[in-house]
Design an enzyme around this catalytic site. Sequence first.
Site, PDB file in Angstrom:
ATOM      1  N   HIS A  62      11.707 -15.137 -30.611  1.00 50.28           N
ATOM      2  CA  HIS A  62      12.716 -16.204 -30.606  1.00 50.28           C
ATOM      3  C   HIS A  62      14.070 -15.558 -30.869  1.00 50.28           C
ATOM      4  O   HIS A  62      14.263 -14.921 -31.908  1.00 50.28           O
ATOM      5  CB  HIS A  62      12.383 -17.229 -31.696  1.00 50.28           C
ATOM      6  CG  HIS A  62      13.183 -18.489 -31.624  1.00 50.28           C
ATOM      7  ND1 HIS A  62      14.506 -18.543 -32.017  1.00 50.28           N
ATOM      8  CD2 HIS A  62      12.846 -19.738 -31.221  1.00 50.28           C
ATOM      9  CE1 HIS A  62      14.950 -19.779 -31.864  1.00 50.28           C
ATOM     10  NE2 HIS A  62      13.959 -20.536 -31.375  1.00 50.28           N
ATOM     11  N   THR A 135      40.494 -24.451  17.887  1.00 48.97           N
ATOM     12  CA  THR A 135      39.473 -25.413  17.472  1.00 48.97           C
ATOM     13  C   THR A 135      38.205 -25.090  18.236  1.00 48.97           C
ATOM     14  O   THR A 135      38.249 -24.791  19.435  1.00 48.97           O
ATOM     15  CB  THR A 135      39.910 -26.858  17.743  1.00 48.97           C
ATOM     16  OG1 THR A 135      40.189 -27.027  19.140  1.00 48.97           O
ATOM     17  CG2 THR A 135      41.173 -27.201  16.951  1.00 48.97           C
ATOM     18  N   HIS A 136      37.068 -25.099  17.531  1.00 47.14           N
ATOM     19  CA  HIS A 136      35.789 -24.674  18.117  1.00 47.14           C
ATOM     20  C   HIS A 136      35.879 -23.232  18.621  1.00 47.14           C
ATOM     21  O   HIS A 136      35.191 -22.866  19.581  1.00 47.14           O
ATOM     22  CB  HIS A 136      35.366 -25.610  19.251  1.00 47.14           C
ATOM     23  CG  HIS A 136      35.361 -27.057  18.866  1.00 47.14           C
ATOM     24  ND1 HIS A 136      34.311 -27.660  18.213  1.00 47.14           N
ATOM     25  CD2 HIS A 136      36.311 -28.020  19.016  1.00 47.14           C
ATOM     26  CE1 HIS A 136      34.598 -28.927  17.995  1.00 47.14           C
ATOM     27  NE2 HIS A 136      35.809 -29.179  18.465  1.00 47.14           N
ATOM     28  N   SER A 256      29.578   6.211  10.332  1.00 44.83           N
ATOM     29  CA  SER A 256      29.081   7.591  10.326  1.00 44.83           C
ATOM     30  C   SER A 256      28.871   8.096  11.745  1.00 44.83           C
ATOM     31  O   SER A 256      28.765   9.304  11.972  1.00 44.83           O
ATOM     32  CB  SER A 256      27.767   7.670   9.537  1.00 44.83           C
ATOM     33  OG  SER A 256      26.778   6.859  10.157  1.00 44.83           O
ATOM     34  N   LYS A 261      36.137   3.692  14.317  1.00 42.88           N
ATOM     35  CA  LYS A 261      35.933   2.350  13.767  1.00 42.88           C
ATOM     36  C   LYS A 261      36.844   2.048  12.575  1.00 42.88           C
ATOM     37  O   LYS A 261      37.014   2.859  11.672  1.00 42.88           O
ATOM     38  CB  LYS A 261      34.472   2.156  13.341  1.00 42.88           C
ATOM     39  CG  LYS A 261      33.478   2.164  14.476  1.00 42.88           C
ATOM     40  CD  LYS A 261      33.638   0.962  15.391  1.00 42.88           C
ATOM     41  CE  LYS A 261      33.306  -0.293  14.800  1.00 42.88           C
ATOM     42  NZ  LYS A 261      32.320  -1.014  14.420  1.00 42.88           N
ATOM     43  N   GLU A 268      34.031  -8.898   4.727  1.00 45.69           N
ATOM     44  CA  GLU A 268      32.591  -9.071   4.902  1.00 45.69           C
ATOM     45  C   GLU A 268      31.878  -9.078   3.552  1.00 45.69           C
ATOM     46  O   GLU A 268      30.983  -9.900   3.317  1.00 45.69           O
ATOM     47  CB  GLU A 268      32.047  -7.960   5.793  1.00 45.69           C
ATOM     48  CG  GLU A 268      32.506  -8.072   7.244  1.00 45.69           C
ATOM     49  CD  GLU A 268      32.163  -6.842   8.072  1.00 45.69           C
ATOM     50  OE1 GLU A 268      31.298  -6.054   7.629  1.00 45.69           O
ATOM     51  OE2 GLU A 268      32.754  -6.656   9.145  1.00 45.69           O
TER      52      GLU A 268
END
Length: 431
Positions: A62, A135-136, A256, A261, A268
């Site tokens: 406890h 939009t969309h 890598s 990139k 993210e």
Amino acid sequence: MGKIWSEDQRLRNWVRVDVEAMRARAQLGEISVAIPDDLQHTINIDAGAIEELETKEGGTGHDVMAFLDYTSPQLPPALRPHWHYYMTSMDCGDTGLMLQLVESLTLIQEDIIAFMLTLRARAHEFKYTPMIGRTHTVHAEPITFGVKLANWHDEMGRHFERTQQLMKRLTVGKLSGAVGMYTLPPNVEQIVCQRLGLVPTITTQVISRDIIAEYVTVLGLIAGSIRKFAMAGRLMQQTEVRELQEAFRKGQKGSSAMPHKRNSIGAENVSGLAAVIQGYTHAAYENQLTLHERDISNSGSERIILPDASILIDYILARFTRIVKGWSVFPDRMLYNLSLTKGLIFSQDVQALLADKSGLPRQEAHALAYDIAQACWETGADFKQALLDNPRIASLVSPSDIESCFVLDEKLKYIDHIFDQVFGTHNGLGD
């Protein structure tokens, strides 16, 4: 935030509550003992040692009993009989938890303000920078990047207001005993809560978990907004769009395998962590269920979700603030993207012009503009030129009328109004 939610801090809050309970009883004349002014600070806390007392073979099993076994011998002998007197575990446990939540929410409010200040600065920086509104995910009509950020600022302002409302419900405590029937006089609870900056609340044995669920919900709502903003940034950073670029330091690598990139890894990461916080809301709702006056079905999950959600929201707010500060913005690319559909983004104005000038019913005007616009969508033809070349259109409106539909500034003429609404005296944050 990690310190607020450390085991050490949790136990120190228990010390604060128990010390104040003794002081309150002394103040009311219930006990006649001298309580040192620095008692709270002279009691040593060793979370590892207390855990061992709880979990070792033959231990207490406890956590509060282990806490009492560890702290009581440190008290002056005259105080030991009065340590945790007529208190239940949740008198110190839940009251201490509310102290953690209040401190945590205070830090979150600071994070929100810092983010809003960044949004405000960048919104004014790009107040008149035109870009396409989508939009969309499809080109709709022009906006400005500043207006986009102003919308985010406004949304965060609502979250700040939510934290203010939540703070009133978080600043509560209890010393009402095992089933909330006050084994100590209520004025002991009143004095203790006042000294801790809390307000007494009616409880069973525990503070109702709707309060905790609201705390996690507010964090989930904030996380949802950050996730939405981060996604917008990620979409704007797509190579084909390239209206933004997340900061990419010299020497940083994006892959890598592919040396070229530059990825939006910050946004993210933030998006993924925000989803974790949102997921915790379900566990918080489940914890509202308590069997009669008390069970501990909430205890295990709260020890995970409350520190985790609090630390994560602090982290993603701070990180996304840095991301927004570091964004490279490309106004020329925004202008280029505005022209990709060769004038189709002005189709609403053409429809309105036809209805106004020709007397055609609105639906007929829409159908006429629709046929030409859809043909241009299919062929890639210039919309304005197609209108000018169309005999039916020529019979209804003049070339100058058509030209008047394709004025970008007309689409942006209420920017100042939007900014006045958002940044006037918004959310009490001042200038």
